[in-house]
Motif scaffolding. Structure first.
Motif, PDB file in Angstrom:
ATOM      1  N   GLY A 223       0.782  -1.230   0.000  1.00 20.45           N
ATOM      2  CA  GLY A 223       0.000   0.000   0.000  1.00 20.45           C
ATOM      3  C   GLY A 223       0.809   1.272   0.000  1.00 20.45           C
ATOM      4  N   HIS A 224       2.151   1.193   0.131  1.00 21.37           N
ATOM      5  CA  HIS A 224       2.916   2.395   0.446  1.00 21.37           C
ATOM      6  C   HIS A 224       3.461   3.151  -0.763  1.00 21.37           C
ATOM      7  CE1 HIS A 224       6.180  -0.663   0.192  1.00 21.37           C
ATOM      8  NE2 HIS A 224       6.853   0.340  -0.330  1.00 21.37           N
ATOM      9  N   LYS A 225       3.094   2.735  -1.970  1.00 26.20           N
ATOM     10  CA  LYS A 225       3.560   3.461  -3.147  1.00 26.20           C
ATOM     11  C   LYS A 225       2.410   4.291  -3.728  1.00 26.20           C
ATOM     12  CE  LYS A 225       7.144   0.016  -4.162  1.00 26.20           C
ATOM     13  NZ  LYS A 225       8.353   0.788  -3.848  1.00 26.20           N
ATOM     14  N   TRP A 226       1.865   3.873  -4.840  1.00 25.62           N
ATOM     15  CA  TRP A 226       0.833   4.645  -5.528  1.00 25.62           C
ATOM     16  C   TRP A 226      -0.509   4.629  -4.793  1.00 25.62           C
ATOM     17  CZ3 TRP A 226       2.813   7.388  -9.464  1.00 25.62           C
ATOM     18  CH2 TRP A 226       4.009   6.931 -10.039  1.00 25.62           C
ATOM     19  N   LEU A 227      -0.726   3.657  -3.914  1.00 25.90           N
ATOM     20  CA  LEU A 227      -1.968   3.608  -3.136  1.00 25.90           C
ATOM     21  C   LEU A 227      -1.950   4.583  -1.972  1.00 25.90           C
ATOM     22  CD1 LEU A 227      -2.688  -0.238  -3.061  1.00 25.90           C
ATOM     23  CD2 LEU A 227      -3.819   1.511  -4.461  1.00 25.90           C
ATOM     24  N   LEU A 228      -0.788   5.181  -1.690  1.00 21.17           N
ATOM     25  CA  LEU A 228      -0.665   6.261  -0.706  1.00 21.17           C
ATOM     26  C   LEU A 228      -0.976   5.814   0.718  1.00 21.17           C
ATOM     27  CD1 LEU A 228      -2.324   9.121  -2.813  1.00 21.17           C
ATOM     28  CD2 LEU A 228       0.126   8.693  -2.506  1.00 21.17           C
ATOM     29  N   GLY A 229      -0.770   4.532   0.994  1.00 23.50           N
ATOM     30  CA  GLY A 229      -1.001   4.024   2.333  1.00 23.50           C
ATOM     31  C   GLY A 229       0.290   3.880   3.106  1.00 23.50           C
ATOM     32  N   PRO A 230       0.220   3.339   4.329  1.00 20.43           N
ATOM     33  CA  PRO A 230       1.414   3.154   5.146  1.00 20.43           C
ATOM     34  C   PRO A 230       2.165   1.889   4.760  1.00 20.43           C
ATOM     35  CG  PRO A 230      -0.507   2.399   6.338  1.00 20.43           C
ATOM     36  CD  PRO A 230      -1.015   2.958   5.035  1.00 20.43           C
ATOM     37  N   GLU A 231       3.414   1.815   5.186  1.00 27.35           N
ATOM     38  CA  GLU A 231       4.177   0.591   4.986  1.00 27.35           C
ATOM     39  C   GLU A 231       3.616  -0.511   5.885  1.00 27.35           C
ATOM     40  OE1 GLU A 231       8.657   1.642   3.811  1.00 27.35           O
ATOM     41  OE2 GLU A 231       8.119   2.358   5.812  1.00 27.35           O
ATOM     42  N   GLY A 232       3.816  -1.755   5.452  1.00 29.84           N
ATOM     43  CA  GLY A 232       3.442  -2.883   6.283  1.00 29.84           C
ATOM     44  C   GLY A 232       2.037  -3.393   6.089  1.00 29.84           C
ATOM     45  N   LEU A 233       1.347  -2.947   5.043  1.00 32.37           N
ATOM     46  CA  LEU A 233       0.011  -3.459   4.743  1.00 32.37           C
ATOM     47  C   LEU A 233      -0.199  -3.421   3.237  1.00 32.37           C
ATOM     48  CD1 LEU A 233      -2.627  -4.503   6.063  1.00 32.37           C
ATOM     49  CD2 LEU A 233      -3.527  -2.197   5.792  1.00 32.37           C
TER      50      LEU A 233
END
Length: 398
Positions: A223-233
Motif C-alpha cells: 500500500g505504500h507506493k501509488w496507493l498512498l497508504g502506510p508501509e506494512g500493509l
C-alpha cells in the motif's frame, strides 16, 4: 477483454490536479516525485491512523468493537481499486507475502516450469527461485531495448518452448516503467494452460485496474507506493479457482468462517480470500489505507492516470531539450507513472543525490534517475525539476 487505457487528453497546465494538493504536506517541504519508492501519506490517512490509535488509547479492548466493520469496508474499497469482487481480496503485510502465499501455497512437482522476466524487483523473483530446491524450473525472459520492454510476443516465444505451469510478472516494471498488457498476457497464458500471477505495486492507484475482467489469476501490491497508504500493509487478489488450489500457509483464528467463536475449534477455511489473513489485523494501517484508496477513487483513477501521463510528457519534452536521455516506452500503451532519464557524463547515483540535496524526491534505478509523480503533482513541479536538472554538471564539467 477489457483493456487498460490511459487518456492522452489531459491538459496539466490548465487544470487542477485530480488529487487535492492540500492533502499532501510533503509539498511544503519536498518536490515529491518518488511514488515508485515510497509515497507520502495524505492527511486523511494520517487522521484515520490517529483516530484508531486514539480509540485504543482511550477505550482499550472496547475499541475493537468500534472498528469491527473496518476490514469489510476496507476490503470493499480495495476491490473497487483492483476491479475484483471483495470476496477475492485479502490483506497481507506486503507484496512479498502475497506472492509467497501463491508460490509456496501451490503443490509443485519436479519439472514444473515458471517464467519470470529478468531484471525484476527481487520480491517478484525470489519466491519462485526459492522453489528450485523442489525441482521447479524457473526460466527468465530477457526484456528488450533501452526501455526494457516486454511485449506479449516476448512471453509467447518462451511459453511456446515447453509446457509452463505459471507466469509471474510485474504489471509495471520498477526500473524503467514498462507496462504489460495484462489482459492480452492472461489470454496467452491461459491458452497454453499457464496461470498468471502479477506484482501490481507499480500500477495500482495510478493506472485503472480491472484484474478480474483481464483474467489475472492472482495479484499483490503493497500500500505504500501509488496507493498512498502506510508501509506494512498490502492487498492480495486470488481468483476463486486458484484459491481452492492453494494451501493456506498461516492459518489462524481469522481464517475460519466462525471468527470470534473462541470455543469452536473446528477447522474449515473461510470460503473467501479472508482465509489468508490468519490473525489480528493491522487496524490502524488498514484505516489509513482505506482512507487513501477512497481518496483515489473519489478523484478517479482514470483522471489520475491521464494527469500523470501529461506530466511525464512535459518532463520528457523538457529533459530531451536539455540533452538528457529519456528511457520510456515509445507507445503510451506501454507507459504508466514512471520515467527514467540519464544525464550524459553524470552517473545516475550522483545525479539523483544532487537532486535530492535540493529537495527533489527521486531514485537512481536501472542506470538512470527515476521520477514518478502522482495525481497531486503539477506542471510547475515538472518545470522545477527540469530547471534543477539543467543545473547539474557532468563529472569533470565546469
Amino acid at each position: 477483454m477489457v483493456r487498460p487505457a490511459i487518456r492522452e487528453d489531459a491538459d496539466v497546465q490548465s487544470t487542477d490536479p485530480p488529487l487535492p494538493r492540500d492533502q499532501f504536506r510533503v509539498v511544503e517541504h519536498r518536490l515529491s516525485l518518488d511514488h515508485a519508492a515510497v509515497g507520502p501519506l495524505p492527511r486523511v490517512a494520517v487522521d484515520a491512523m490517529a483516530a484508531v490509535a486514539g480509540d485504543f488509547a482511550r477505550l482499550g479492548s472496547d475499541a475493537f468493537e468500534v472498528w469491527e466493520e473496518l476490514p469489510d469496508r476496507a476490503r470493499s474499497t480495495a476491490a473497487q481499486v483492483l476491479g475484483v469482487p471483495s470476496d477475492d481480496v485479502a490483506f497481507v503485510k506486503n507484496t512479498t507475502e502475497g506472492l509467497s502465499f501463491v508460490a509456496s501455497g501451490l503443490t509443485w512437482a519436479p519439472g514444473d516450469r515458471v517464467l519470470v522476466p529478468d531484471r525484476e524487483f527481487p520480491s517478484t523473483l525470489y519466491p519462485w527461485l526459492a522453489l528450485r530446491d523442489l525441482g521447479v524450473v524457473v526460466d527468465l525472459i530477457e526484456p528488450r531495448g533501452e526501455d526494457w520492454s516486454l511485449p506479449i510476443d516476448a512471453f509467447v516465444e518462451r511459453l511456446d518452448e515447453r509446457p509452463t505451469r505459471l507466469v509471474c510478472t510485474s504489471w509495471v516494471q520498477f526500473g524503467r516503467g514498462w507496462r504489460t498488457d495484462l489482459a492480452e498476457l492472461a489470454d496467452a497464458c491461459h491458452e497454453r494452460g499457464a496461470l498468471l500471477v502479477v506484482d501490481i505495486i507499480q500500477g495500482a492507484g495510478v493506472v485503472p485496474c480491472e484484474l478480474a475482467a483481464w483474467g489475472v489469476d492472482a495479484a499483490a501490491a503493497d500500500g505504500h507506493k501509488w496507493l498512498l497508504g502506510p508501509e506494512g500493509l498490502g492487498v492480495l487478489y486470488v481468483a476463486p479457482p486458484l484459491r481452492d488450489e492453494l494451501r493456506v500457509l498461516e492459518p489462524g483464528w481469522a481464517s475460519v468462517p466462525w471468527r470470534m467463536e473462541w470455543d469452536n475449534l473446528d477447522f474449515a477455511l473461510d470460503p473467501t480470500a479472508r482465509r489468508f489473513e490468519g490473525g489480528t489485523p493491522n487496524t490502524a494501517g488498514m484505516a489509513a489505507l482505506e482512507a487513501s484508496m477512497q481518496l483515489l477513487l473519489d478523484a478517479g483513477i482514470d483522471a489520475i492516470a491521464a494527469h500523470v501521463a501529461g506530466l511525464l510528457d512535459l518532463a520528457a519534452t523538457g529533459l530531451v531539450e536539455l540533452g538528457a536521455e529519456v528511457r520510456r516506452a515509445a507507445q503510451p500503451s506501454g507507459r504508466a507513472g514512471i520515467l527514467s532519464f540519464a544525464v550524459p557524463g553524470l552517473p545516475a547515483e550522483e545525479a539523483a543525490e544532487s537532486l535530492r540535496s535540493k529537495g527533489v524526491l527521486c531514485s537512481p534505478r536501472a542506470g538512470g534517475v527515476r521520477i514518478s509523480p502522482h495525481g497531486y503533482s503539477t506542471a510547475e513541479d515538472i518545470d522545477r525539476l527540469v530547471s534543477l536538472v539543467a543545473a547539474l554538471r557532468p563529472a569533470g564539467g565546469s
